[in-house]
Design an enzyme around this catalytic site. Structure first.
Site, mmCIF file in Angstrom:
data_model
loop_
_atom_site.group_PDB
_atom_site.id
_atom_site.type_symbol
_atom_site.label_atom_id
_atom_site.label_comp_id
_atom_site.label_asym_id
_atom_site.label_seq_id
_atom_site.Cartn_x
_atom_site.Cartn_y
_atom_site.Cartn_z
ATOM 1 N N SER A 225 -0.295 -2.195 17.732
ATOM 2 C CA SER A 225 -1.377 -3.034 18.256
ATOM 3 C C SER A 225 -1.389 -3.046 19.781
ATOM 4 O O SER A 225 -0.373 -2.793 20.440
ATOM 5 C CB SER A 225 -1.234 -4.474 17.742
ATOM 6 O OG SER A 225 -1.220 -4.482 16.334
HETATM 7 N N1 SAM Z 1 3.036 -4.828 13.845
HETATM 8 C C1 SAM Z 1 2.933 -3.409 14.018
HETATM 9 C C2 SAM Z 1 3.605 -2.936 15.276
HETATM 10 O O1 SAM Z 1 4.107 -3.751 16.047
HETATM 11 O O2 SAM Z 1 3.622 -1.702 15.478
HETATM 12 C C3 SAM Z 1 1.510 -2.907 13.958
HETATM 13 C C4 SAM Z 1 1.079 -2.792 12.594
HETATM 14 S S1 SAM Z 1 -0.321 -1.868 12.145
HETATM 15 C C5 SAM Z 1 -1.622 -2.517 13.124
HETATM 16 C C6 SAM Z 1 -0.511 -2.623 10.524
HETATM 17 C C7 SAM Z 1 0.567 -2.278 9.546
HETATM 18 O O3 SAM Z 1 0.351 -3.021 8.341
HETATM 19 C C8 SAM Z 1 0.573 -0.813 9.125
HETATM 20 O O4 SAM Z 1 1.820 -0.244 9.403
HETATM 21 C C9 SAM Z 1 0.283 -0.854 7.627
HETATM 22 O O5 SAM Z 1 0.945 0.161 6.898
HETATM 23 C C10 SAM Z 1 0.790 -2.233 7.267
HETATM 24 N N2 SAM Z 1 0.267 -2.804 6.020
HETATM 25 C C11 SAM Z 1 -0.986 -2.767 5.528
HETATM 26 N N3 SAM Z 1 -1.051 -3.442 4.362
HETATM 27 C C12 SAM Z 1 0.201 -3.921 4.118
HETATM 28 C C13 SAM Z 1 0.785 -4.697 3.081
HETATM 29 N N4 SAM Z 1 0.090 -5.150 2.035
HETATM 30 N N5 SAM Z 1 2.100 -5.005 3.160
HETATM 31 C C14 SAM Z 1 2.841 -4.571 4.211
HETATM 32 N N6 SAM Z 1 2.355 -3.830 5.220
HETATM 33 C C15 SAM Z 1 1.045 -3.514 5.176
#
Ligand code: SAM
Length: 211
Positions: free
Chosen positions: A61
């Site tokens: 992000s």
């Molecule tokens: N917080 C992260 C960072 O600091 O790099 C950024 C995360 S990215 C914007 C969103 C993440 O949510 C992705 O890695 C995606 O695979 C994960 N995601 C999506 N749906 C999910 C779920 N149901 N449970 C866990 N992770 C999930």
């Protein structure tokens, strides 16, 4: 001076100018080396205020979004925080650097494994597991804060239950294309929510979100 120290200082000034005021949040963003969490291909853009691609077609992000969401949780040292969407591990590292006890869930196991390696390397207090974060992590509930870093159509019910009384949740809510940030506080077992418009996240995929 370490590599990118000047760029990181400039990023903090930019975040202050954009309205981030919580000193603990700013301190953590000033300490954590974001360039360690981005794809080596984008290392020169690590301190620009923008989201960047990571593996598995996901993103790290934008620093402003990380700071804004973290500030919205009003965290103090030793508070227990659940993060859904570990991704690169940057957000979890910010939370751990603030002294919080961090629990984080990621559905892509390759991202999870890389993030775990980083938590070990940095010697951080982070428990990370693979799976569907929309069902939460009941064993460690209740949480003082819950942060969801992917966009959902609604607030997943289990997350509301796993929030402590007086605890705060921040989660992007909306369509797959655009979301508002919902910031909720749990008072007398009910969630009081306000929304801030204008955010864009990858989708939250799971039992209680997008299929
Ligand atoms: N917080 C992260 C960072 O600091 O790099 C950024 C995360 S990215 C914007 C969103 C993440 O949510 C992705 O890695 C995606 O695979 C994960 N995601 C999506 N749906 C999910 C779920 N149901 N449970 C866990 N992770 C999930």
């Amino acid at each position: 001076m370490g590599r990118f120290d000047t760029e990181r200082k400039e990023m903090i000034e930019e975040l202050k100018n954009k309205g981030i005021t919580d000193a603990n949040v700013l301190d953590a963003l000033a300490k954590v080396e974001r360039h360690l969490f981005v794809d080596p291909m984008f290392v020169n853009k690590a301190y620009e205020d923008s989201a960047l691609p990571i593996a598995s077609e996901q993103t790290i992000s934008q620093p402003y979004t990380v700071a804004f969401m973290t500030q919205a949780l009003q965290l103090k040292k030793d508070m227990k925080v659940l993060e859904i969407g570990t991704g690169s591990g940057y957000q979890a590292t910010i939370l751990a650097t603030m002294g919080c006890r961090v629990f984080t869930i990621e559905r892509h196991l390759s991202l999870l494994n890389n993030a775990r390696k980083m938590f070990d390397k940095l010697n951080l207090r982070v428990a990370a597991k693979g799976g569907d974060g929309t069902i939460g992590w009941k064993e460690h509930a209740p949480y003082d804060g819950i942060i969801v870093t992917a966009g959902s159509p609604t607030i997943p019910e289990p997350l509301m239950h796993q929030l402590a009384e007086g605890g705060r949740i921040v989660i992007p809510i909306g369509t797959k294309e655009f979301q508002s940030l919902a910031i909720g506080i749990k008072i007398k077992d009910k969630l009081e929510v306000k929304e801030v418009e204008g955010f864009k996240f990858v989708p939250l995929i799971g039992k209680n979100a997008w299929s």
